[in-house]
Design a protein around this motif. Sequence first.
Motif, PDB file in Angstrom:
ATOM      1  N   ARG A   1       0.813  -1.206   0.000  1.00  0.00           N
ATOM      2  CA  ARG A   1       0.000   0.000   0.000  1.00  0.00           C
ATOM      3  C   ARG A   1       0.851   1.261   0.000  1.00  0.00           C
ATOM      4  N   LEU A   2       0.608   2.107  -1.003  1.00  0.00           N
ATOM      5  CA  LEU A   2       1.183   3.440  -1.083  1.00  0.00           C
ATOM      6  C   LEU A   2       0.069   4.448  -0.797  1.00  0.00           C
ATOM      7  N   PRO A   3       0.402   5.746  -0.657  1.00  0.00           N
ATOM      8  CA  PRO A   3      -0.653   6.741  -0.377  1.00  0.00           C
ATOM      9  C   PRO A   3      -1.813   6.694  -1.362  1.00  0.00           C
ATOM     10  N   LEU A   4      -1.528   6.493  -2.650  1.00  0.00           N
ATOM     11  CA  LEU A   4      -2.613   6.422  -3.638  1.00  0.00           C
ATOM     12  C   LEU A   4      -3.521   5.236  -3.352  1.00  0.00           C
ATOM     13  N   ASP A   5      -2.928   4.082  -3.046  1.00  0.00           N
ATOM     14  CA  ASP A   5      -3.731   2.894  -2.745  1.00  0.00           C
ATOM     15  C   ASP A   5      -4.623   3.128  -1.532  1.00  0.00           C
ATOM     16  N   GLN A   6      -4.103   3.842  -0.561  1.00  0.00           N
ATOM     17  CA  GLN A   6      -4.857   4.082   0.663  1.00  0.00           C
ATOM     18  C   GLN A   6      -6.087   4.936   0.395  1.00  0.00           C
ATOM     19  N   ILE A   7      -5.931   5.992  -0.402  1.00  0.00           N
ATOM     20  CA  ILE A   7      -7.083   6.856  -0.653  1.00  0.00           C
ATOM     21  C   ILE A   7      -8.103   6.155  -1.545  1.00  0.00           C
ATOM     22  N   LEU A   8      -7.619   5.287  -2.440  1.00  0.00           N
ATOM     23  CA  LEU A   8      -8.549   4.578  -3.324  1.00  0.00           C
ATOM     24  C   LEU A   8      -9.327   3.494  -2.596  1.00  0.00           C
ATOM     25  N   GLN A   9      -8.923   3.160  -1.370  1.00  0.00           N
ATOM     26  CA  GLN A   9      -9.674   2.218  -0.554  1.00  0.00           C
ATOM     27  C   GLN A   9     -10.760   2.900   0.272  1.00  0.00           C
ATOM     28  N   GLU A  10     -10.740   4.226   0.291  1.00  0.00           N
ATOM     29  CA  GLU A  10     -11.741   4.948   1.069  1.00  0.00           C
ATOM     30  C   GLU A  10     -13.091   4.950   0.351  1.00  0.00           C
ATOM     31  N   PRO A  11     -14.192   5.044   1.098  1.00  0.00           N
ATOM     32  CA  PRO A  11     -15.517   5.090   0.468  1.00  0.00           C
ATOM     33  C   PRO A  11     -15.621   6.279  -0.494  1.00  0.00           C
ATOM     34  N   GLY A  12     -16.210   6.037  -1.647  1.00  0.00           N
ATOM     35  CA  GLY A  12     -16.408   7.107  -2.625  1.00  0.00           C
ATOM     36  C   GLY A  12     -15.204   7.398  -3.487  1.00  0.00           C
ATOM     37  N   TRP A  13     -14.162   6.538  -3.458  1.00  0.00           N
ATOM     38  CA  TRP A  13     -12.965   6.776  -4.254  1.00  0.00           C
ATOM     39  C   TRP A  13     -12.640   5.603  -5.184  1.00  0.00           C
ATOM     40  N   GLN A  14     -13.655   4.833  -5.562  1.00  0.00           N
ATOM     41  CA  GLN A  14     -13.394   3.680  -6.422  1.00  0.00           C
ATOM     42  C   GLN A  14     -13.272   4.140  -7.881  1.00  0.00           C
ATOM     43  N   ARG A  15     -12.101   3.975  -8.463  1.00  0.00           N
ATOM     44  CA  ARG A  15     -11.885   4.407  -9.853  1.00  0.00           C
ATOM     45  C   ARG A  15     -12.213   3.272 -10.824  1.00  0.00           C
ATOM     46  N   ARG A  16     -12.394   3.635 -12.082  1.00  0.00           N
ATOM     47  CA  ARG A  16     -12.720   2.677 -13.150  1.00  0.00           C
ATOM     48  C   ARG A  16     -11.440   2.325 -13.898  1.00  0.00           C
ATOM     49  N   THR A  17     -11.088   1.053 -13.897  1.00  0.00           N
ATOM     50  CA  THR A  17      -9.902   0.613 -14.622  1.00  0.00           C
ATOM     51  C   THR A  17     -10.260   0.338 -16.067  1.00  0.00           C
ATOM     52  N   GLY A  18      -9.567   1.030 -16.984  1.00  0.00           N
ATOM     53  CA  GLY A  18      -9.777   0.792 -18.405  1.00  0.00           C
ATOM     54  C   GLY A  18      -8.803  -0.224 -18.971  1.00  0.00           C
ATOM     55  N   VAL A  19      -7.555  -0.147 -18.521  1.00  0.00           N
ATOM     56  CA  VAL A  19      -6.534  -1.086 -18.982  1.00  0.00           C
ATOM     57  C   VAL A  19      -5.450  -1.175 -17.907  1.00  0.00           C
ATOM     58  N   ARG A  20      -4.881  -2.350 -17.766  1.00  0.00           N
ATOM     59  CA  ARG A  20      -3.788  -2.576 -16.820  1.00  0.00           C
ATOM     60  C   ARG A  20      -2.522  -2.869 -17.632  1.00  0.00           C
ATOM     61  N   VAL A  21      -1.474  -2.110 -17.407  1.00  0.00           N
ATOM     62  CA  VAL A  21      -0.233  -2.260 -18.176  1.00  0.00           C
ATOM     63  C   VAL A  21       0.912  -2.595 -17.218  1.00  0.00           C
ATOM     64  N   THR A  22       2.081  -2.859 -17.794  1.00  0.00           N
ATOM     65  CA  THR A  22       3.204  -3.321 -16.979  1.00  0.00           C
ATOM     66  C   THR A  22       4.226  -2.236 -16.673  1.00  0.00           C
ATOM     67  N   GLN A  23       4.184  -1.088 -17.401  1.00  0.00           N
ATOM     68  CA  GLN A  23       5.228  -0.095 -17.256  1.00  0.00           C
ATOM     69  C   GLN A  23       4.655   1.317 -17.246  1.00  0.00           C
ATOM     70  N   PHE A  24       5.405   2.234 -16.615  1.00  0.00           N
ATOM     71  CA  PHE A  24       5.008   3.634 -16.637  1.00  0.00           C
ATOM     72  C   PHE A  24       4.994   4.185 -18.061  1.00  0.00           C
ATOM     73  N   SER A  25       5.954   3.782 -18.874  1.00  0.00           N
ATOM     74  CA  SER A  25       5.992   4.282 -20.255  1.00  0.00           C
ATOM     75  C   SER A  25       4.722   3.908 -21.014  1.00  0.00           C
ATOM     76  N   SER A  26       4.179   2.737 -20.727  1.00  0.00           N
ATOM     77  CA  SER A  26       2.926   2.322 -21.376  1.00  0.00           C
ATOM     78  C   SER A  26       1.750   3.166 -20.896  1.00  0.00           C
ATOM     79  N   MET A  27       1.788   3.617 -19.642  1.00  0.00           N
ATOM     80  CA  MET A  27       0.734   4.491 -19.133  1.00  0.00           C
ATOM     81  C   MET A  27       0.721   5.812 -19.913  1.00  0.00           C
ATOM     82  N   LEU A  28       1.909   6.382 -20.124  1.00  0.00           N
ATOM     83  CA  LEU A  28       1.999   7.639 -20.870  1.00  0.00           C
ATOM     84  C   LEU A  28       1.481   7.460 -22.291  1.00  0.00           C
ATOM     85  N   ALA A  29       1.919   6.380 -22.935  1.00  0.00           N
ATOM     86  CA  ALA A  29       1.509   6.145 -24.320  1.00  0.00           C
ATOM     87  C   ALA A  29       0.006   5.935 -24.433  1.00  0.00           C
TER      88      ALA A  29
END
Length: 302
Positions: free
Chosen positions: A206-234
Amino acid sequence: MKLNLRSVDLNLLPVFNAIMEAGQLSRAAEALGMSQPAISAALQRLRHTLGDELFVRTRQGMQPTPRALELHPLIREHLDGLRDVLDPGNRFNPATSERHFRLLSVDYFEMVVLPGLLKRLRERAPHIVLEVTVADDRMGDALHKAEADLAIDAFIPEDPKLARQVLLAEPLVVIARQGHPVLRGKCSKQAFLEAEHVVLPDRNRRLPLDQILQEPGWQRRTGVRVTQFSSMLAACSHSDMIATVPRRLAQQYGPAMGLQILPFPADLPPVPIFMLWSPAQERDPAHQWLRELLMEEAAQHP
């Protein structure tokens, strides 16, 4: 029963290392100043000592066996250490050293820190080699077994024996393509939750982002799961998906990829990026030098 080192010709170990690095007997012989028959004879003795073929001759050269691949990192590490210990000055000289450092990390390090680090490295240590491989949940074992010199990651193993130091503290930002139909210069919580997200694999920590996304009302929609930061940018630059990434990464590559950089829609503490290493490396002059060089480069990313 432990192997009796008195029965082993330790002069064979540099021969093994040279064949691994050269890939051919002739090149290994040249590197060591030996004849090819002498190298072949040394290899035969080493095969007998270790009870393994070690290398198989192919058209591409000498192909190492699984046993040779297992032995090589450890033998190379100890040979490097012996060179440092037996040096007349007992000191590490980066200008002449041919040390081979192995680092474990994710592509964040390769994209943000490595370019500047290589510039410093080539100015001060032209013969040193860096090898970067992917960090995973085995990183602690790899460090203790001398399979790697350093690990650089936000996720630290639950291993109190590992030495550690914060390399960077990284704020998180949201990225979206220029011309995004909803996000224009800012990202509200509602827009953040309604958008589809590009995300990385869950590493079960758990990092800070993971912690806030576990709070009520913070569930995000995953469109795609990738393996690298460079793929996120692209992915974000070619779609209406968004992503949450380290700010330095976004600043270095976002503008060239047509991405806007937006504040995260809540207060998040920066994510610490750690250097980790085995205590066995703590006082090694070469290792100390590399850690100092990394800290110097990190200081250029305020």
